[in-house]
Structures are given as C-alpha cells and as structure tokens.
Design a protein around this motif. Structure first.
Motif, mmCIF file in Angstrom:
data_model
loop_
_atom_site.group_PDB
_atom_site.id
_atom_site.type_symbol
_atom_site.label_atom_id
_atom_site.label_comp_id
_atom_site.label_asym_id
_atom_site.label_seq_id
_atom_site.Cartn_x
_atom_site.Cartn_y
_atom_site.Cartn_z
ATOM 1 N N VAL A 141 0.859 -1.190 0.000
ATOM 2 C CA VAL A 141 0.000 0.000 0.000
ATOM 3 C C VAL A 141 0.892 1.236 0.000
ATOM 4 O O VAL A 141 2.031 1.215 0.468
ATOM 5 N N GLU A 142 0.378 2.321 -0.556
ATOM 6 C CA GLU A 142 1.085 3.591 -0.507
ATOM 7 C C GLU A 142 0.875 4.248 0.856
ATOM 8 O O GLU A 142 -0.147 4.038 1.508
ATOM 9 N N VAL A 143 1.841 5.059 1.253
ATOM 10 C CA VAL A 143 1.647 5.850 2.473
ATOM 11 C C VAL A 143 1.077 7.226 2.137
ATOM 12 O O VAL A 143 0.460 7.877 2.978
ATOM 13 N N THR A 144 1.286 7.678 0.921
ATOM 14 C CA THR A 144 0.751 8.975 0.505
ATOM 15 C C THR A 144 -0.770 9.009 0.678
ATOM 16 O O THR A 144 -1.475 8.088 0.256
ATOM 17 N N GLY A 145 -1.239 10.060 1.339
ATOM 18 C CA GLY A 145 -2.671 10.217 1.531
ATOM 19 C C GLY A 145 -3.240 9.431 2.694
ATOM 20 O O GLY A 145 -4.415 9.579 3.044
ATOM 21 N N LYS A 146 -2.439 8.573 3.304
ATOM 22 C CA LYS A 146 -2.914 7.793 4.456
ATOM 23 C C LYS A 146 -2.825 8.634 5.728
ATOM 24 O O LYS A 146 -2.130 9.645 5.801
ATOM 25 N N ALA A 148 6.471 12.481 8.151
ATOM 26 C CA ALA A 148 5.228 11.956 7.552
ATOM 27 C C ALA A 148 4.524 13.019 6.717
ATOM 28 O O ALA A 148 3.980 12.728 5.641
ATOM 29 N N LEU A 149 4.536 14.248 7.213
ATOM 30 C CA LEU A 149 3.933 15.331 6.427
ATOM 31 C C LEU A 149 4.677 15.514 5.114
ATOM 32 O O LEU A 149 4.070 15.822 4.079
ATOM 33 N N GLY A 150 5.997 15.321 5.154
ATOM 34 C CA GLY A 150 6.787 15.390 3.926
ATOM 35 C C GLY A 150 6.436 14.287 2.950
ATOM 36 O O GLY A 150 6.648 14.434 1.740
ATOM 37 N N LEU A 151 5.904 13.186 3.470
ATOM 38 C CA LEU A 151 5.455 12.065 2.623
ATOM 39 C C LEU A 151 4.001 12.230 2.184
ATOM 40 O O LEU A 151 3.407 11.306 1.624
#
Length: 525
Positions: free
Chosen positions: A136-141, A159-162
């Motif tokens: 799964v992607e971490v973007t948007g999670k 995490a905000l940077g991701l």
C-alpha cells in the motif's frame, strides 16, 4: 578531581570529554554485578547505557555517587526513586538519538507498507513471487501518533513530507503546538478509529503501560499497521498476535519488547510481523551524540553544578549555576534556620522571591530551601532528595514570585505552616554574593548565619544583655558576633549571636533561667 566510571560500551568521545573537562574517568564495560558493587563506592559519577542495572543494592554501595548519566532516553535500568532518596541525580540524553529513532519508525512503516522483509527473504530463496507482495502507498494515508514529544514530532514532520495526514494523541500536546506542527490533536479513541498507521512515541509509565491493550487494539481501524520503537510494555503482545492472525491488524513492527533480549516471543513467525533488536538508537551518529551529551552533562554537574536533562531535579544550566549559587546558599541557610527554630510539624512551605531573585530560575532556590529545612531530619539530605522527602511527609510546597519595589536589591522569604500558625524568615545578599538574614518571625534583624549560634527570645528590659553576656563569659564561651531585634520597645526581643563553640545543654538551661527569657535554641550552620 571528580571520578567517573563508564560501565557500558560507549563512544571514546565520552572519555575524551571527561578528561578535557578535568574529570578522572575509568572505562570498564562488561562488569559483573559483584565487580560493580566492589568498586562503585570510589566514584562520583556513573555513565551507563542499557546494560548496567543501577539497582537499590548498587546505590547502597555507591557511597560517594552524585550523578548517574544514561547515554540514551530510557532509564528502565535505573532505580530513579531509590537514587532520588539517596540524593543522586539521574540524567538522560533525550535528544541525542531522537532523529535516529524517528527514522527507524519511518523505515519500519515503509517495511510494513511494502512487505519488504518477506519479499527480500522470498527473492533470496530463489522465488519470484511478484504477485504475492501487494503493498500500500503511504501517501494520503492517516498516521496516528501516540505521543507527540521530541521523537513523535520528528516522525510527524517526516510523515507530512510524505504527504500523509497526521493526528496525535498526547495529553501534553497543546492546540497551539499541534497547529505549529501541522497536525491534528485527537483523543486516543479517534486515533484508534481513524489511523491507517499508528506509531508509538511515549515513555513507559503507569498511565501508558499497555496503552494498546486488547480492548484498545480491537478499536483500531481494520487493516491498520502498527509500529513501536518506543518502549516494550506499551502493547499487549498476545493480543497483537491474535489480531494479526485474524487479519484485523494488517501488520505490526516492533523494535522493543516487554522482555529484552527477546529471544522468544509468541509474535515470532507471525505473518506480517517485523521485528528488530531494539535498533532505534543504533546508528553511528546517535551513538556518538549520546556519548558526547552524557559526558558534557555529567561534567557540567560535577565541575560547575549545572543540571541538564535530569529526571529528579530542576534543570540548571552551567551558565546559570554560578549566578544562582549565592541565592541557593541563602535559600539553604534560611531553610535550615526555620527548620531549627520551628519545633512543630511543618505542613507547608512557601518560598517567595523579590527583586533580582524574581528574575531567576526559581526551582533550584526552592530545592535549596527544602534541603536546608529537611536536613533537620537526615544528615544525607541535598537538593535532589529534599523535595522527595518533603512529598513523603505530605508537605505542601508553593512558590511565589513578586514584582514590586522593596527595600533590598533582592529578597528571599521562607514561610512554614504549622499547626500553631505560620513562621517566616527572610534574607538578602550583600554585594550580590554574601547571604544575610534580615528578618526572623516578623522581627527585623541583620546577621550572618555561620557556625555555632545561639538564639534567644526575651522581654525587652534593661540589663538583660549584660546578664546574658556575663553568663556566657562565666562559662568561657566566646562571642563572635551579636545581633539584636525587637517588635517594639519593652516588647518581645531576640538575640542572635555566634559563638566559638556549641553551647552545651547545661548552659542552655542556665540561660533559660535568666529573668525575662522565653526561648533558647542552639543553632548550627
């Protein structure tokens, strides 16, 4: 020259710093318990990592120990209450491995999201199971933090940077701080219900133990992935296994366990479970950083009295210490004076500062007052264990800072509350250096508090001073200084004088029988 023992493997930078600062240091990693007990009494400081156990038995043998420095965050291996009771400062280095630990949490989050350990093992076994490992992607999670302190805030930033959404449960997180971090402050139930990933960044305390209990794990969003690089004991490991097996939790990664070294665990071998052997702080940079920090902190304390990152004493920077030293000396003398004069049970202590003292760090001043006061109960009291002893005796401690015009450049007042009422003494500094008493129980009197002294309360009538001087002279007691004060002419008066040797009990009784005497006390500073 202070002596420090480094009893765990540590970067050689620590020993270099100790020696450069004028501290004798011995590096003896790997000592057995008996070997440590045999030599610890020779040292003023003990620098450790996680291997050395600073137990009650070790503290009892450490008769000269003043400070324990933990190169790292956790102090599970130190009996902090026991150290406090013995007046030993316990320090850690909470910032030296913060980035390293935060990065490890992020690394484990990626490993869970993309099943990296399993994919690596499968590929190196000669398999090519491309369709088996669907990540799964971490973007948007949504990332849910449990604890948003130093490490948690770094994880949030990464995490905000991701491009993740970040929410945090932390009772000490203010709305303003959450806004500065760009995260949402939330309740624990909200984090459990909404987070796609949960990372833990809180110390292990009575309130956080099993914070992810079976009940709370069951509240999590189905498919959540959990990472713990903080402390073992924050998660119910048996419940975690059951929920992994059921599929409710999609994955978990633990760097810490309830029992370490974790040579056995019911979680081992569980699908979608990743484990590492407490590697949060294991980078070259972090090892050097914490070694340097613990050496600098301990050297500051042993050489100049500076206190940084102490768990059982107010912080006092090396720059503040010289400036505060005379104020602390004054505070300790005032605490000692009122402790010797008041015979009733002390139920409360109020420390008030005015003038120049009101601009300073007040915590060390209060600790010094309590040290002087509590020394009447124990010879081993210092600024570390005095607050601990005060709490044990249910003594309420209050601090008051005044901003008003006063007669003195600076003033420290100590008031104790007893069943008979309140008693107050006050003092100032002459030349910003020399402690000087200026008031006892509402009576103005100026005196140095030094050595053996005699305190007499009497009726203000002619001839008393002569009779007192004659009585002391006949007993061959030499008077050093003589200080007088009174409430009003003919009313209650006090005599405070220094003598070259302590006044004996028979002589005290002789003075008590002089006409007009109400109280006689022998004092010692």
């Amino acid at each position: 020259m202070p002596k420090v023992l480094i009893s765990d493997k540590m970067s050689p930078k620590a020993a270099e710093i100790f020696r450069a600062r004028g501290v004798e240091v011995h590096e003896k990693p790997g000592l057995t318990k008996d070997e440590l007990l045999a030599i610890i009494g020779d040292y003023d400081g003990l620098a450790i990592r996680s291997a050395t156990k600073v137990t009650k038995e070790v503290l009892a043998a450490a008769t000269n120990l003043k400070v324990v420095g933990r190169a790292g965050i956790g102090v599970d291996n130190v009996d902090v209450p026991g150290a406090s009771a013995r007046g030993v400062v316990v320090m850690n280095t909470p910032f030296g491995n913060s980035i390293t630990t935060a990065e490890h949490a992020i690394a484990l989050m990626f490993a869970l999201a993309r099943q990296l350990p399993e994919a690596d093992a499968s590929t190196q076994a000669g398999k090519w199971e491309k369709n088996r490992f669907m990540g799964v992607e971490v973007t948007g999670k949504t990332l849910g933090l449990i604890g948003a302190g130093n490490i948690g805030s770094i994880v949030a930033d990464r995490a905000l940077g991701l491009k993740m959404r970040v929410m945090a449960y932390d009772p000490f997180l203010t709305p303003e701080r959450a806004q500065d971090l760009g995260i949402e402050k939330a309740s624990l139930d909200d984090v459990l219900a909404r987070a796609d990933f949960i990372t833990l960044h809180t110390p292990l305390t009575d309130s956080t133990r099993n914070i992810l209990s079976r009940e709370n794990l069951a509240k999590t969003k189905k498919g959540v992935r959990i990472v713990n690089c903080a402390r073992g004991g924050l998660i119910d490991e048996a419940a975690l296994k059951d929920l992994l097996d059921s599929g409710h939790i999609a994955g978990a990664a633990l760097d810490v366990f309830v029992e370490e070294p974790a040579e056995k665990s019911p979680l081992f071998g569980t699908p979608n479970f990743i484990s590492t052997p407490h590697l949060g702080a294991s980078t070259t940079e972090a090892q050097v950083n914490v070694a340097i920090q613990v050496a600098e902190q301990m050297a500051d304390f042993l050489i100049s009295g500076g206190v940084t990152n102490a768990l059982n004493m107010p912080s006092l920077s090396a720059e503040e210490a010289p400036r505060l030293k005379p104020y602390m000396a004054l505070a300790e003398e005032l605490g000692s004076l009122v402790g010797q004069l008041v015979s009733e049970e002390v139920r409360g202590v109020t420390v008030e500062v005015e003038g120049a003292a009101a601009e300073l760090n007040m915590k060390p001043i209060t600790a010094a007052v309590l040290a002087g006061l509590m020394r009447q109960h124990s010879d081993t009291v210092n600024m570390v264990n005095a607050p601990h002893l005060a709490r044990e005796r249910n003594i309420d401690v209050a601090e008051v800072r005044h901003e008003r015009e006063i007669d003195y450049h600076t003033l420290v007042r100590v008031t104790v509350r007893t069943p008979e009422g309140e008693r107050s003494v006050a003092g100032t500094l002459f030349g910003n250096v020399i402690p000087r008493l200026v008031e006892i129980f509402g009576i103005k009197v100026e005196a140095d508090l030094k050595g053996s002294m005699l305190y007499v309360v009497n009726e203000d009538k002619p001839g008393f001073i002569g009779r007192l001087g004659t009585t002391l002279g006949e007993a061959s007691v030499n008077i050093g200084t003589f200080h007088l004060g009174r409430r009003a002419a003919g009313g209650e008066a006090i005599v405070l004088l220094s003598v070259d040797e302590p006044v004996t009990e028979p002589l005290m009784w002789t003075i008590c029988r002089l006409p007009g005497v109400r109280t006689v006390k022998s004092l010692n500073f």
